[in-house]
Every structure is written in structure tokens, then in C-alpha cells.
Design a protein around this motif. Sequence first.
Motif, PDB file in Angstrom:
ATOM      1  N   PRO A 187       2.974   3.071  -7.132  1.00 52.01           N
ATOM      2  CA  PRO A 187       2.901   3.024  -5.425  1.00 52.01           C
ATOM      3  C   PRO A 187       1.959   1.979  -5.059  1.00 52.01           C
ATOM      4  CG  PRO A 187       1.985   4.964  -5.927  1.00 52.01           C
ATOM      5  CD  PRO A 187       2.583   4.128  -7.594  1.00 52.01           C
ATOM      6  N   PHE A 188       2.001   1.515  -3.721  1.00 50.88           N
ATOM      7  CA  PHE A 188       0.925   0.982  -3.020  1.00 50.88           C
ATOM      8  C   PHE A 188      -0.056   2.019  -2.404  1.00 50.88           C
ATOM      9  CE2 PHE A 188       4.216  -2.438  -2.351  1.00 50.88           C
ATOM     10  CZ  PHE A 188       3.575  -3.444  -2.802  1.00 50.88           C
ATOM     11  N   HIS A 189      -1.226   1.565  -1.904  1.00 46.61           N
ATOM     12  CA  HIS A 189      -2.104   2.391  -1.136  1.00 46.61           C
ATOM     13  C   HIS A 189      -1.252   3.123   0.095  1.00 46.61           C
ATOM     14  CE1 HIS A 189      -5.437   3.799   1.524  1.00 46.61           C
ATOM     15  NE2 HIS A 189      -6.197   3.716   0.522  1.00 46.61           N
ATOM     16  N   PRO A 190      -1.504   4.261   0.396  1.00 43.54           N
ATOM     17  CA  PRO A 190      -0.805   4.604   1.581  1.00 43.54           C
ATOM     18  C   PRO A 190      -1.070   3.967   2.905  1.00 43.54           C
ATOM     19  CG  PRO A 190      -1.794   6.746   0.488  1.00 43.54           C
ATOM     20  CD  PRO A 190      -2.263   5.313  -0.090  1.00 43.54           C
ATOM     21  N   ALA A 191      -2.350   3.550   3.046  1.00 38.91           N
ATOM     22  CA  ALA A 191      -2.468   2.567   4.467  1.00 38.91           C
ATOM     23  C   ALA A 191      -1.638   1.387   4.185  1.00 38.91           C
ATOM     24  CB  ALA A 191      -4.134   2.377   4.566  1.00 38.91           C
ATOM     25  N   TYR A 192      -1.668   0.797   3.016  1.00 36.90           N
ATOM     26  CA  TYR A 192      -1.056  -0.560   2.929  1.00 36.90           C
ATOM     27  C   TYR A 192       0.594  -0.247   2.970  1.00 36.90           C
ATOM     28  CZ  TYR A 192       0.390  -5.122   0.954  1.00 36.90           C
ATOM     29  OH  TYR A 192       1.215  -6.185   0.765  1.00 36.90           O
ATOM     30  N   TRP A 193       1.044   0.741   2.555  1.00 38.09           N
ATOM     31  CA  TRP A 193       2.342   0.913   2.538  1.00 38.09           C
ATOM     32  C   TRP A 193       2.797   1.129   4.068  1.00 38.09           C
ATOM     33  CZ3 TRP A 193       6.599   0.385  -0.182  1.00 38.09           C
ATOM     34  CH2 TRP A 193       7.871   0.839   0.493  1.00 38.09           C
ATOM     35  N   LYS A 194       2.098   2.108   4.773  1.00 33.86           N
ATOM     36  CA  LYS A 194       2.444   2.410   6.054  1.00 33.86           C
ATOM     37  C   LYS A 194       2.210   0.970   7.071  1.00 33.86           C
ATOM     38  CE  LYS A 194       1.617   7.345   5.435  1.00 33.86           C
ATOM     39  NZ  LYS A 194       0.638   8.043   5.051  1.00 33.86           N
ATOM     40  N   GLY A 195       1.164   0.340   6.952  1.00 37.56           N
ATOM     41  CA  GLY A 195       1.118  -0.614   7.656  1.00 37.56           C
ATOM     42  C   GLY A 195       1.836  -1.909   7.394  1.00 37.56           C
TER      43      GLY A 195
END
Length: 162
Positions: A88-96
Motif C-alpha cells: 500500500p501507499f501512505h494513507p495521506a498519499y492514497w486519500k489525497g
Amino acid sequence: MDNMDVIHADGSMAFSKEHSESFRHDLLSRGVTNMFSSADTIDQDSEQRAAKMSKRAACRSIRSVSGGSGFSSRFSEGSTHVTIAITPFHPAYWKGSMGSPYGNSLISMEERVRAIAASQGATVVGSLDPDRVGCEASNMRDFIHPDEICLRKVFKDIPVWD
């Protein structure tokens, strides 16, 4: 280290200061304030990278991961089973990234990989989406590199074949 790259036990690489300088301009030109993320900057850096990438058009689609004859068929004579692990990507990167053409293409790309794997009899574990895997921001070393805790969550689903 000043002039020696280091390969960590998990297979990730830490570039030397000398090596890092060779791509400093490229990294900083991508709209990120910090060349490398630290515990203090990782969330902000991930958000900045997502904002920059979200301005881009969608990624090109995957036409064929199998290369024509099928990756699983290459192993069918033996006792090898193909497993694709998606980290997975970092949560902030994914959400952004979500809601942008780029973010939508990430979702489509993962769906395409899963469809190709299923058609070839392969297994897919993990996801680009950190929530699906159960990884948190504290499990990330930067916007794309999970730590051992997160990797264990991905790898625990790899089937063991006798």
C-alpha cells in the motif's frame, strides 16, 4: 552513509548522501518540500506528493501483464504457484490521490492486475489502499515504502502450497 548505499533486511535500499545528491533536483522539482521523509515530515510529504500527482492525467492502462502466453502457464509444468503482492501507499498519499484521474487510474490498475491474475490462476495479496491491508501512517517509511509491520499484513495472506 556518505558514499555507500545500504540494503536493509526487508530488501529496501537507503541511498548514500553522494547517490542521493545525484537525483536531488528531480525529487525537489516534483513539488515536495523535503528530499527525504522523516518521522516529522512523512505525512506532509505524502500529502504534497499526492497533490502534485493528482494534477497529472491518468496513468496508462495495463494492456497485458502476462506478456502474451500467460505468466502462470510458464510455471504450470512445475509445482510453482504465482502470488503477486501489492504493497500500500501512505494513507495521506492514497486519500489525497482519490477522485483525481491519477487516483482513478491507480484503482483501475489494481483491478486489472487482479483480473489478469485470476484469469491465470495466480493469487493477489495486499492492495494499494492502506485501509484494505490494515496499514497506518505509522507503518510507512515514506509515501510508498511500508515497514515490516505493514509488510507482514500483506504477506500473511500468501498461500502455502505443499
